[in-house]
Design an enzyme around this catalytic site. Structure first.
Site, PDB file in Angstrom:
ATOM      1  N   CYS A  11      52.029  66.048  14.871  1.00 46.19           N
ATOM      2  CA  CYS A  11      52.872  65.139  15.644  1.00 46.19           C
ATOM      3  C   CYS A  11      52.003  64.223  16.510  1.00 46.19           C
ATOM      4  O   CYS A  11      50.779  64.352  16.551  1.00 46.19           O
ATOM      5  CB  CYS A  11      53.846  65.925  16.516  1.00 46.19           C
ATOM      6  SG  CYS A  11      53.033  66.904  17.807  1.00 46.19           S
ATOM      7  N   CYS A  14      49.799  66.070  18.992  1.00 48.58           N
ATOM      8  CA  CYS A  14      48.642  66.696  18.342  1.00 48.58           C
ATOM      9  C   CYS A  14      47.555  65.656  18.076  1.00 48.58           C
ATOM     10  O   CYS A  14      46.370  65.913  18.292  1.00 48.58           O
ATOM     11  CB  CYS A  14      49.057  67.363  17.035  1.00 48.58           C
ATOM     12  SG  CYS A  14      50.284  68.674  17.237  1.00 48.58           S
TER      13      CYS A  14
END
Length: 179
Positions: A11, A14
């Protein structure tokens, strides 16, 4: 060489954590290997329940938040001891423990969380006890699940006919004398 692992689904958070880790290593001119781990089984093998998570040299140092490059740099420059990176915190550095003194690991006395300093989990250990928090949260979760099961069982015992009668039987029960 320092090994940095970013645990997460890929995501935006991240990706930001990975970018910040790369920036921190560049600022420190630290040779490192950055690996992104997106496989859920590999993530849970680290004991991580919230992503993104940052792992430095095999130790989870953060989970559930995006650290800044400066925060990551603190973990990358922390003494090489078994603290999970906690020696980099300002509170830990304020102690007199050799683990958190900023001295090289070879010059320092045995690490406060290792096999020679204060007992793990004691208040004199600069490294804290992250395992204790995980254990407490696990126990709380298990108590909640057990309470839910007991509640459902008690509810079922209190009204044993609530789900056992079929709709047809219920209709016939409403009209005495019909069969």
């Amino acid at each position: 060489m320092t090994k940095i692992q970013i645990l997460g689904s890929g995501c935006d958070k991240c990706k930001k954590l990975a970018d910040n880790a790369k920036l921190a290593a560049e600022r420190l001119n630290l040779p490192c290997e950055i690996e992104k781990i997106e496989e859920i089984n590999q993530i849970t093998a680290f004991g991580v329940m919230m992503t993104p998570a940052l792992v430095v040299n095999g130790k989870v140092v953060s989970s559930g938040k995006v650290l800044t490059a400066d925060e990551i740099a603190g973990f990358l420059t922390a003494p090489a001891c078994d603290c999970g990176g906690q020696c980099a915190s300002s509170e830990a550095q304020a102690t007199d423990s050799p683990c958190c003194s900023g001295a090289p690991a070879e010059a320092a006395a045995p690490c406060c969380c290792g096999d020679g300093g204060a007992e793990k989990g004691s208040t004199s250990c600069c490294c804290g006890d992250g395992d204790r928090t995980k254990k407490i949260m696990t126990i709380v979760l298990l108590i909640f699940i057990a309470a839910s099961i007991v509640f459902m069982a008690v509810k079922r015992l209190a009204d044993p006919f609530a789900s056992s009668a079929s709709p047809v039987e219920t209709e016939q029960a409403d009209f005495p004398g019909t069969k």
